[in-house]
Design an enzyme around this catalytic site. Sequence first.
Site, PDB file in Angstrom:
ATOM      1  N   LYS A  77    -107.106   0.382  72.831  1.00 27.61           N
ATOM      2  CA  LYS A  77    -107.189  -1.217  71.624  1.00 27.61           C
ATOM      3  C   LYS A  77    -106.121  -2.024  71.915  1.00 27.61           C
ATOM      4  CE  LYS A  77    -105.963  -1.250  67.027  1.00 27.61           C
ATOM      5  NZ  LYS A  77    -105.580   0.107  65.271  1.00 27.61           N
ATOM      6  N   SER A 152    -108.545  -0.041  61.463  1.00 32.16           N
ATOM      7  CA  SER A 152    -108.899  -1.019  62.384  1.00 32.16           C
ATOM      8  C   SER A 152    -108.725  -0.822  64.025  1.00 32.16           C
ATOM      9  CB  SER A 152    -107.212  -1.462  62.529  1.00 32.16           C
ATOM     10  OG  SER A 152    -106.305  -0.799  63.153  1.00 32.16           O
ATOM     11  N   SER A 176    -106.488   4.118  60.648  1.00 34.37           N
ATOM     12  CA  SER A 176    -106.806   3.102  61.549  1.00 34.37           C
ATOM     13  C   SER A 176    -107.574   3.916  62.894  1.00 34.37           C
ATOM     14  CB  SER A 176    -106.080   1.985  62.167  1.00 34.37           C
ATOM     15  OG  SER A 176    -106.309   1.124  60.839  1.00 34.37           O
TER      16      SER A 176
HETATM   17  N1  GLN Z   1    -106.873   0.723  55.719  1.00 31.73           N
HETATM   18  C1  GLN Z   1    -104.852   0.471  56.099  1.00 31.73           C
HETATM   19  C2  GLN Z   1    -104.491   0.016  56.669  1.00 31.73           C
HETATM   20  O1  GLN Z   1    -105.195  -1.649  55.937  1.00 31.73           O
HETATM   21  C3  GLN Z   1    -105.220   1.102  58.172  1.00 31.73           C
HETATM   22  C4  GLN Z   1    -103.770   0.846  59.117  1.00 31.73           C
HETATM   23  C5  GLN Z   1    -103.612   1.411  60.030  1.00 31.73           C
HETATM   24  O2  GLN Z   1    -103.968   2.402  59.983  1.00 31.73           O
HETATM   25  N2  GLN Z   1    -103.780   0.887  60.977  1.00 31.73           N
HETATM   26  O3  GLN Z   1    -103.260  -0.426  56.356  1.00 31.73           O
END
Ligand code: GLN
Length: 468
Positions: A77, A152, A176
């Site tokens: 990532k 994400s 995410s």
């Molecule tokens: N949907 C969550 C956010 O936007 C996901 C965040 C994550 O796990 N990085 O904060």
Amino acid sequence: MEMTNLTALSLAEEIRKKNITPTEAVHAFFEKARQSRLNCYTSLDLESALADAKEVEIRLQNGEKLSPLAGVPVAIKDNICEKGKVTSAGSRMLKDFIPPYDATVITKVKNAGMIPLGKTNMDEFAMGWSTETSAYGVTKNPWDMTRVAGGSSGGSAAAVAAGESVLALGSDTGGSIRQPCAFCGVTGLKATYGAVSRYGLIAFASSLDTIGTVGRDAADCAALFDIIRGADDKDLTTLSVPESQPLTDLNGVKIAVLGDCTKQAKELVNLGAVCEEIALPELRYAVSAYYIIACAEASSNLARYDGVKYGYRNRDAEALDEMYVLSRSEGFGTEVKKRIMLGNFVLSAGYFDDYYRKALRVKRILCDAFAKVFERYDMILSPVTEGAAYQIGAAPENLFLSDWYTAAVNLAGLPALALPCGFDSEGLPLGVQLIGKPFREKVLLSAGKIYQSATDYHTKRPKVNDEL
Ligand code: GLN
């Protein structure tokens, strides 16, 4: 079977038997990624991957004892720092940022003989649900290219689903890893907070951020987790905890069922588990508390991008203040700016007690509520998120609520394993999660393996990529 469709452990086995060389493996995944229109990667570095493959080949020839995943490629990532490779966190702010060091997880995968393939697309600074906030554009879902791959860590999940990598690292702050895995039909482990070093992970919300694995099945995730886990002097929030014992079967294992997963509960009961529905009313405060805490921490973490030390700088500004303002205005996208403003607001004098402190109290209440459930149950079964992947550009209203079952787990710091559990009427993958006691990843992963030995959802591969 085509090499790119193998599991990581079977690919490693072929490499050990000398049926496939690491160099051939790199070429195979690379070729797939190069031809793809899914936009899983923000950057690919064939030269460096081939050099790593050569090195592993020499180490293997020398009889060096590497890991069970030696020679296997892994996608990274783009918020995990790799020395000499652009690490952008999906942001214009860091599009030219080349870290001078490796994250601990990178050092570990390399020592284990694994080969970093490229950096995967993600929502900007991991803030989002779909990679639609990425400065590199959206990653498409390999099951239906008109849909999002989730976020994400959408690039990581789509790459593994589409055969553009066999394994990937992701990060999970509020869901995410799990949500994109559910949307792409792959398996994802969110580790306990403190089980994997965050050194070299570009910070979003430091008290919630965790690095974890994306794989084709629970066995692959277990093998990769084994490599990256463990205490690290460079991250003092990591802990060294004795390994939990894996389960050999599910007989008598007590599973609390949260939300609508009757079909999956039945499947687990057929495997010997005892499933009971529970209510966790505290959950309804989790999303609000999560966004207050995550934004508060993000506003502080992202203050470092001021155009001075590193990252994007506006070159036309004539005064320091103007340079700060223009660099941040141009370097950050809308979602990130929204969150910085919200975070500054909840931390400001006069509002701190009403919002931030209250959210911390909710976090404590949630931790206690989970602990109470775990007095009576070994694990919790719950949906990952409502429904399957949505159309690109057509996010459901109130996206925040889609983090209902995932964000709470980060607030409590618990491990959770997302597993493919079926398909909707349109043939899109669905996911379910098993939530465990702190540092009991092995328990979850072994339960996942047992579930996957009795079901075949995780073995299905999308066709879309083949039709290109
Ligand atoms: N949907 C969550 C956010 O936007 C996901 C965040 C994550 O796990 N990085 O904060």
